[in-house]
Scaffold this motif. Structure first.
Motif, short mmCIF file in Angstrom:
data_model
loop_
_atom_site.label_atom_id
_atom_site.label_comp_id
_atom_site.label_asym_id
_atom_site.label_seq_id
_atom_site.Cartn_x
_atom_site.Cartn_y
_atom_site.Cartn_z
N ARG A 1 97.96 38.23 42.09
CA ARG A 1 97.29 39.20 42.97
C ARG A 1 97.29 40.59 42.32
O ARG A 1 96.30 41.32 42.40
CB ARG A 1 98.02 39.25 44.32
CG ARG A 1 97.26 40.01 45.39
CD ARG A 1 97.91 39.78 46.74
NE ARG A 1 99.15 40.50 46.87
CZ ARG A 1 99.26 41.79 47.19
NH1 ARG A 1 98.17 42.48 47.40
NH2 ARG A 1 100.43 42.37 47.30
N TRP A 2 98.39 40.95 41.64
CA TRP A 2 98.41 42.27 40.99
C TRP A 2 97.44 42.31 39.82
O TRP A 2 96.82 43.33 39.55
CB TRP A 2 99.84 42.62 40.52
CG TRP A 2 100.78 42.85 41.67
CD1 TRP A 2 101.96 42.21 41.91
CD2 TRP A 2 100.60 43.77 42.76
NE1 TRP A 2 102.52 42.67 43.08
CE2 TRP A 2 101.71 43.63 43.62
CE3 TRP A 2 99.61 44.68 43.10
CZ2 TRP A 2 101.85 44.37 44.79
CZ3 TRP A 2 99.75 45.42 44.26
CH2 TRP A 2 100.86 45.27 45.08
N ILE A 3 97.33 41.18 39.11
CA ILE A 3 96.35 41.13 38.01
C ILE A 3 94.96 41.35 38.59
O ILE A 3 94.13 42.07 38.05
CB ILE A 3 96.43 39.77 37.26
CG1 ILE A 3 97.81 39.56 36.62
CG2 ILE A 3 95.33 39.64 36.23
CD1 ILE A 3 98.13 40.47 35.46
N ASN A 4 94.73 40.73 39.75
CA ASN A 4 93.43 40.87 40.41
C ASN A 4 93.19 42.33 40.78
O ASN A 4 92.13 42.89 40.51
CB ASN A 4 93.41 39.98 41.66
CG ASN A 4 92.02 39.87 42.23
OD1 ASN A 4 91.37 40.88 42.46
ND2 ASN A 4 91.55 38.66 42.45
N GLU A 5 94.18 42.97 41.41
CA GLU A 5 94.05 44.38 41.81
C GLU A 5 93.72 45.23 40.60
O GLU A 5 92.85 46.09 40.65
CB GLU A 5 95.37 44.88 42.40
CG GLU A 5 95.63 44.45 43.82
CD GLU A 5 94.85 45.27 44.82
OE1 GLU A 5 94.74 46.49 44.62
OE2 GLU A 5 94.34 44.69 45.79
N CYS A 6 94.46 44.99 39.50
CA CYS A 6 94.29 45.83 38.32
C CYS A 6 92.94 45.61 37.65
O CYS A 6 92.37 46.54 37.10
CB CYS A 6 95.40 45.54 37.30
SG CYS A 6 96.99 46.10 37.89
N SER A 7 92.44 44.39 37.71
CA SER A 7 91.16 44.14 37.03
C SER A 7 89.98 44.55 37.91
O SER A 7 88.85 44.53 37.45
CB SER A 7 91.05 42.66 36.64
OG SER A 7 91.15 41.85 37.78
N GLY B 1 101.02 45.36 37.77
CA GLY B 1 100.17 44.45 37.00
C GLY B 1 100.79 44.17 35.64
O GLY B 1 100.82 43.02 35.17
N GLU B 2 101.33 45.22 35.01
CA GLU B 2 101.93 45.07 33.69
C GLU B 2 103.16 44.16 33.77
O GLU B 2 103.38 43.29 32.92
CB GLU B 2 102.28 46.46 33.14
CG GLU B 2 103.07 46.47 31.85
CD GLU B 2 102.38 45.75 30.69
OE1 GLU B 2 101.21 45.37 30.82
OE2 GLU B 2 103.07 45.52 29.67
N GLN B 3 103.92 44.34 34.85
CA GLN B 3 105.11 43.50 35.03
C GLN B 3 104.70 42.03 35.23
O GLN B 3 105.32 41.12 34.67
CB GLN B 3 105.84 43.98 36.26
CG GLN B 3 107.30 43.72 36.21
CD GLN B 3 107.96 44.45 37.35
OE1 GLN B 3 107.69 44.17 38.51
NE2 GLN B 3 108.79 45.39 37.04
N ALA C 1 98.52 54.41 39.47
CA ALA C 1 99.32 54.04 38.28
C ALA C 1 100.43 53.05 38.62
O ALA C 1 100.76 52.18 37.82
CB ALA C 1 99.91 55.30 37.65
N LEU C 2 100.95 53.17 39.85
CA LEU C 2 102.03 52.27 40.27
C LEU C 2 101.54 50.81 40.29
O LEU C 2 102.24 49.90 39.88
CB LEU C 2 102.50 52.69 41.67
CG LEU C 2 103.85 52.16 42.10
CD1 LEU C 2 104.95 52.72 41.23
CD2 LEU C 2 104.11 52.51 43.56
N ILE C 3 100.31 50.64 40.77
CA ILE C 3 99.73 49.28 40.81
C ILE C 3 99.60 48.74 39.38
O ILE C 3 99.85 47.57 39.11
CB ILE C 3 98.31 49.30 41.47
CG1 ILE C 3 98.32 50.05 42.79
CG2 ILE C 3 97.76 47.89 41.63
CD1 ILE C 3 98.89 49.32 43.94
N PHE C 4 99.24 49.65 38.46
CA PHE C 4 99.12 49.22 37.08
C PHE C 4 100.47 48.76 36.53
O PHE C 4 100.54 47.84 35.73
CB PHE C 4 98.54 50.35 36.22
CG PHE C 4 97.20 49.99 35.64
CD1 PHE C 4 96.10 49.88 36.46
CD2 PHE C 4 97.06 49.70 34.29
CE1 PHE C 4 94.87 49.51 35.95
CE2 PHE C 4 95.84 49.32 33.77
CZ PHE C 4 94.74 49.23 34.60
#
Ligand SMILES: Nc1ncnc2c1ncn2[C@@H]1O[C@H](COP(=O)(O)OP(=O)(O)OP(=O)(O)O)[C@@H](O)[C@H]1O
Length: 577
Positions: free
Chosen positions: A125-131, A303-305, A297-300
């Motif tokens: 889901r975080w990858i989705n948010e970031c992309s 996503g990075e994690q 930036a926090l979401i990124f």
């Protein structure tokens, strides 16, 4: 950058759409700068004096036009870019699931279902948010800020110079904050995995907890994790908010510094209108950056994690091997095979050697923990041996194409997993293309006829969660039916240990007999009378084969097997009182 290249690598055919979305986002960022730019430039015009309404119309018109352009650009960004981002996330999810299918089972056990579920659910889901949303907000906000910053430079290079110095200082001060945020987020991730693990465990084990009247304790364990997660967030949320605000402050501190600088330098007196407009643009730029870049930036980071966790899983070595040249005999040979679970684990199987010729039945017996199931797991290549080799048709299975090997072996385990689907679909797993005639034949051979007749919709009856609507004996017969459909030449069978009524046991024996005919069978047997006719019996203890031969030979030997046999004969006559 690593996160962006990870997303890029998973876009595949959607890269064009993704780039189109990014271009639309650039346009949106430019259009978003227009209202502030128009107001600032309009103020300059007003400050020059003598402006008529028609002089100001272009500025108002630009704001309206920018609104239209921005709306259109957003639409393109959503329809192309966001769709591409969603597709990349689905590719990541599919790759995760695909990888689960090709890493050795031992590695999957280490990763735990909860951690894998977190990778596919929360982390994806975080990858989705970031992309999608986050990336687009950051790009659009950065562009808007840059344009306004450039406009500020046109009117007062001093204001911009002071702000750039302040920004560079902010970047340096920001580094320890980044490290703290990363630590907090890593702890949060661990809690989520633990929470998922506990939820799964609580759901799966509820019957055991109830039986032992430990519902309260189980709930307490579960609540402990929930409470831990709550405390973590309670402790860290104010810190995270404070850090975010510190970031915003560091970013905005340039404006008051610029104010002081223009006052000290005398620029405010020499060119008051230009200085005022420059400060206005600088404030607008800083607002765009703060709301878009800092807040996202926090979401990124999340996503990075998530990316790091996924890369670690993708780095798990997969089952290798490409050879398919099995000799037609398909004899199974274990050659001095040793294996331990985990690096420092006790040896579960030691120097095990045997040959199972095609069409024969090899039975493995021995006390609990002797290593019998481990031998079966090694034969099915759920793990690779630490030393020695298993050869099928002369080919070391560690070098064999895993898919080809799977096609040669049917595994009938004690723990039969049934999916929440119809009985038909559960049996057809053995061969999805099988027609009704073959399906009905295996249903009969596996002694499932009576069950099918008793179910409300026959073969089309849906089985409950995990197939719990079937008894242990019925489940094992479904597994036999699957294996019959698969029709692999080698069968690896772990006989059910649980006691069954004589009718169920007879039904299973008949089903297994159907499976054995014409195939090479390696069976872990718990009820010794079922293997009295086996071609060879291997008696194991503490990981080693200690006796081998046919039933009568082993009885005559008077060793471990004979002891087990006598114990079972005696036990078959036991009663409660
Ligand atoms: N996944 C695992 N991780 C670590 N150790 C394991 C694992 N599975 C089995 N073992 C250990 O390996 C040894 C052999 O276990 P195995 O299950 O092969 O014995 P078994 O003879 O089949 O026993 P049983 O008849 O009770 O099923 C035991 O000491 C067991 O505790």
């Amino acid at each position: 950058m690593k996160l962006l290249s990870f997303i890029w690598a998973h876009l595949g055919a959607a890269r064009g759409k993704f780039v189109l979305g990014l271009i639309a986002t650039l346009v949106e960022g430019l259009a978003a700068a227009v209202p502030a730019a128009a107001v600032g430039l309009g103020l300059v015009r007003l400050a020059e004096g003598g402006a008529t309404p028609s002089d100001l119309m272009p500025y108002a018109g630009a704001i309206v036009a920018a609104f239209v352009v921005r709306t259109l650009a957003l639409r393109v960004a959503w329809s192309a870019g966001f769709r591409a981002g969603n597709e990349a996330t689905e590719t990541v999810r599919r790759r995760l699931v695909q990888h689960m299918r090709v890493v050795p089972l031992g590695a999957l056990v280490r990763w735990t279902p909860a951690r894998l579920a977190t990778l596919v659910g929360e982390d994806s889901r975080w990858i989705n948010e970031c992309s999608t949303f986050t990336l687009h907000r950051i790009i659009a906000g950065s562009v808007t800020g840059l344009v306004l910053f450039a406009l500020a430079a046109l009117f007062s290079p001093l204001v911009v110079a002071v702000m750039i110095v302040a920004l560079l200082v902010a970047l340096v001060v920001h580094q320890p904050i980044v490290r703290v945020v990363a630590r907090v987020l890593a702890t949060r991730s661990r809690f989520i995995v633990d929470l998922n693990h506990r939820i799964g465990e609580y759901g799966e084990g509820i019957a055991v907890f109830r039986m032992f009247l430990r519902k309260g304790e189980a709930l307490a364990q579960f609540q402990e994790v929930v409470e831990g997660a709550y405390q973590l967030m309670r402790r860290n949320t104010p810190r995270l908010i404070a850090m975010q605000e510190t970031n915003s402050f560091l970013l905005s501190v340039g404006v008051p510094l610029a104010l002081v600088a223009v006052a000290v330098s005398g620029a405010a007196t020499a060119a008051p209108a230009e200085t005022m407009v420059a400060l206005f643009f600088a404030i607008a730029a800083q607002t765009a950056w703060t709301s878009a870049v800092i807040k996202q930036a926090l979401i990124f980071r999340l996503g990075e994690q998530a990316r790091c966790g996924m890369e670690a899983f993708f780095a798990e070595p997969v089952l290798t091997g490409s050879r398919r040249d099995f000799a037609p005999s398909l004899d199974v040979i274990a050659d001095r095979v040793s294996f331990a679970y985990g690096k420092d684990g006790r040896t579960a199987v030691e120097e095990v050697s045997f040959t199972a010729e095609r069409g024969t039945v090899t039975a493995i017996v021995g006390p609990s923990g002797a290593g019998k199931s481990t031998v079966l797991a090694l034969l099915a290549r759920f793990y690779d041996p630490a030393s020695g080799a298993i050869r099928i048709g002369g080919l070391d299975i560690a070098e064999a194409d895993p898919a080809r090997l799977q096609a040669l072996i049917s595994v009938v385990d004690q723990n039969v997993h049934l999916f929440r689907d119809t009985l038909r679909a559960n049996i057809l797993l053995g061969d999805p293309g099988a027609d009704d005639a073959r399906l009905n034949a295996v249903v009969t051979a596996a002694r499932l006829d009576e069950l099918v007749a008793a179910l409300p919709n026959g073969l089309d009856t849906r089985l409950g969660d995990g197939g719990r609507t079937l008894s242990g004996g019925e489940r094992q017969r479904v597994a036999v039916a699957r294996a019959l459909l698969k029709n692999a030449p080698i069968v690896v069978l772990d006989e059910a240990t649980s006691a069954m009524d004589p009718l169920s046991e007879k039904a299973i024996q008949d089903a297994v007999a159907a499976l054995e005919s014409g195939r090479t069978v390696i069976v872990v047997a718990h009820r010794l009378h079922t293997i009295a006719g086996a071609d060879q019996i291997l008696a194991m203890d503490r990981g080693r084969i200690i006796e081998r031969g046919r039933h009568d030979q082993l009885l005559a030997l008077g060793g471990t097997y004979a002891g087990l046999w006598t114990a079972q004969q005696r036990a078959s006559g036991w009663r409660l009182r």
